[in-house]
Motif scaffolding. Sequence first.
Motif, PDB file in Angstrom:
ATOM      1  N   VAL A  54       8.780   8.827  -0.226  1.00  0.00           N
ATOM      2  CA  VAL A  54       8.668   9.493   1.062  1.00  0.00           C
ATOM      3  C   VAL A  54       9.784   8.971   1.958  1.00  0.00           C
ATOM      4  CG1 VAL A  54       7.215   9.819   3.103  1.00  0.00           C
ATOM      5  CG2 VAL A  54       6.173   9.766   0.834  1.00  0.00           C
ATOM      6  N   THR A  55      10.640   9.875   2.402  1.00  0.00           N
ATOM      7  CA  THR A  55      11.774   9.482   3.253  1.00  0.00           C
ATOM      8  C   THR A  55      11.779  10.212   4.590  1.00  0.00           C
ATOM      9  OG1 THR A  55      13.188  11.136   2.203  1.00  0.00           O
ATOM     10  CG2 THR A  55      13.239   8.910   1.269  1.00  0.00           C
ATOM     11  N   ASP A  56      10.884  11.166   4.764  1.00  0.00           N
ATOM     12  CA  ASP A  56      10.840  11.935   5.997  1.00  0.00           C
ATOM     13  C   ASP A  56      10.497  11.011   7.173  1.00  0.00           C
ATOM     14  OD1 ASP A  56       9.078  13.447   8.093  1.00  0.00           O
ATOM     15  OD2 ASP A  56      10.236  15.014   7.075  1.00  0.00           O
ATOM     16  N   PRO A  57      11.401  10.860   8.148  1.00  0.00           N
ATOM     17  CA  PRO A  57      11.171   9.941   9.265  1.00  0.00           C
ATOM     18  C   PRO A  57       9.890  10.250  10.053  1.00  0.00           C
ATOM     19  CG  PRO A  57      13.442  10.723   9.279  1.00  0.00           C
ATOM     20  CD  PRO A  57      12.704  11.516   8.241  1.00  0.00           C
ATOM     21  N   GLU A  58       9.562  11.531  10.200  1.00  0.00           N
ATOM     22  CA  GLU A  58       8.352  11.906  10.926  1.00  0.00           C
ATOM     23  C   GLU A  58       7.099  11.435  10.193  1.00  0.00           C
ATOM     24  OE1 GLU A  58       6.813  16.128  12.322  1.00  0.00           O
ATOM     25  OE2 GLU A  58       8.909  15.777  12.892  1.00  0.00           O
ATOM     26  N   ALA A  59       7.092  11.608   8.876  1.00  0.00           N
ATOM     27  CA  ALA A  59       5.944  11.157   8.070  1.00  0.00           C
ATOM     28  C   ALA A  59       5.857   9.633   8.072  1.00  0.00           C
ATOM     29  CB  ALA A  59       6.073  11.675   6.639  1.00  0.00           C
ATOM     30  N   ALA A  75       6.797   7.587  10.328  1.00  0.00           N
ATOM     31  CA  ALA A  75       6.367   7.115  11.646  1.00  0.00           C
ATOM     32  C   ALA A  75       4.852   7.178  11.811  1.00  0.00           C
ATOM     33  CB  ALA A  75       7.052   7.932  12.736  1.00  0.00           C
ATOM     34  N   GLU A  76       4.182   8.007  11.025  1.00  0.00           N
ATOM     35  CA  GLU A  76       2.731   8.140  11.128  1.00  0.00           C
ATOM     36  C   GLU A  76       1.973   7.114  10.286  1.00  0.00           C
ATOM     37  OE1 GLU A  76       1.167  12.108  10.817  1.00  0.00           O
ATOM     38  OE2 GLU A  76       3.063  12.958  11.521  1.00  0.00           O
ATOM     39  N   LEU A  77       2.654   6.393   9.416  1.00  0.00           N
ATOM     40  CA  LEU A  77       1.990   5.402   8.568  1.00  0.00           C
ATOM     41  C   LEU A  77       1.595   4.182   9.397  1.00  0.00           C
ATOM     42  CD1 LEU A  77       4.397   5.700   5.539  1.00  0.00           C
ATOM     43  CD2 LEU A  77       2.052   6.549   5.656  1.00  0.00           C
ATOM     44  N   ARG A  78       0.497   3.541   9.009  1.00  0.00           N
ATOM     45  CA  ARG A  78      -0.023   2.401   9.763  1.00  0.00           C
ATOM     46  C   ARG A  78       0.065   1.113   8.957  1.00  0.00           C
ATOM     47  NH1 ARG A  78      -5.545   4.537  12.544  1.00  0.00           N
ATOM     48  NH2 ARG A  78      -4.738   6.525  13.285  1.00  0.00           N
ATOM     49  N   ASP A  79       0.250   0.018   9.663  1.00  0.00           N
ATOM     50  CA  ASP A  79       0.165  -1.331   9.090  1.00  0.00           C
ATOM     51  C   ASP A  79       0.997  -1.485   7.825  1.00  0.00           C
ATOM     52  OD1 ASP A  79      -1.678  -2.002  11.144  1.00  0.00           O
ATOM     53  OD2 ASP A  79      -3.295  -1.118   9.964  1.00  0.00           O
ATOM     54  N   VAL A  80       2.236  -1.067   7.877  1.00  0.00           N
ATOM     55  CA  VAL A  80       3.124  -1.153   6.725  1.00  0.00           C
ATOM     56  C   VAL A  80       3.635  -2.588   6.597  1.00  0.00           C
ATOM     57  CG1 VAL A  80       5.221  -0.280   5.665  1.00  0.00           C
ATOM     58  CG2 VAL A  80       3.791   1.249   7.037  1.00  0.00           C
ATOM     59  N   LEU A  81       3.385  -3.177   5.460  1.00  0.00           N
ATOM     60  CA  LEU A  81       3.813  -4.548   5.202  1.00  0.00           C
ATOM     61  C   LEU A  81       5.197  -4.563   4.566  1.00  0.00           C
ATOM     62  CD1 LEU A  81       0.472  -5.961   3.744  1.00  0.00           C
ATOM     63  CD2 LEU A  81       1.355  -6.204   6.072  1.00  0.00           C
ATOM     64  N   PRO A  82       5.924  -5.667   4.736  1.00  0.00           N
ATOM     65  CA  PRO A  82       7.217  -5.782   4.057  1.00  0.00           C
ATOM     66  C   PRO A  82       7.031  -5.628   2.548  1.00  0.00           C
ATOM     67  CG  PRO A  82       6.932  -7.556   5.646  1.00  0.00           C
ATOM     68  CD  PRO A  82       5.612  -6.848   5.539  1.00  0.00           C
ATOM     69  N   GLY A  83       7.907  -4.897   1.920  1.00  0.00           N
ATOM     70  CA  GLY A  83       7.830  -4.696   0.482  1.00  0.00           C
ATOM     71  C   GLY A  83       7.018  -3.481   0.068  1.00  0.00           C
TER      72      GLY A  83
END
Length: 65
Positions: free
Chosen positions: A33-38, A40-48
């Motif tokens: 998934v590379t769409d910037p809009e999508a 931006a909607e993801l939550r609590d993204v951890l490194p890696g």
Amino acid sequence: MKLRFLGTTSDDGQCPTLYETDRGTYVVQGDRVTDPEALAELRDVLPGETFVEIPKALLRFAQES
């Protein structure tokens, strides 16, 4: 981690593909998934962490037996 192939919805051996692990989780192979809009909607993204998109039909291979 050991993987067990569960299935694919691809006729030519390409992604998407679903695997089960020996840790009680799944690994999915799909398009990143590379769409910037999508993203931006993801939550609590951890490194890696990364995200892949798969068709709903692929999840039929994840049904518990």
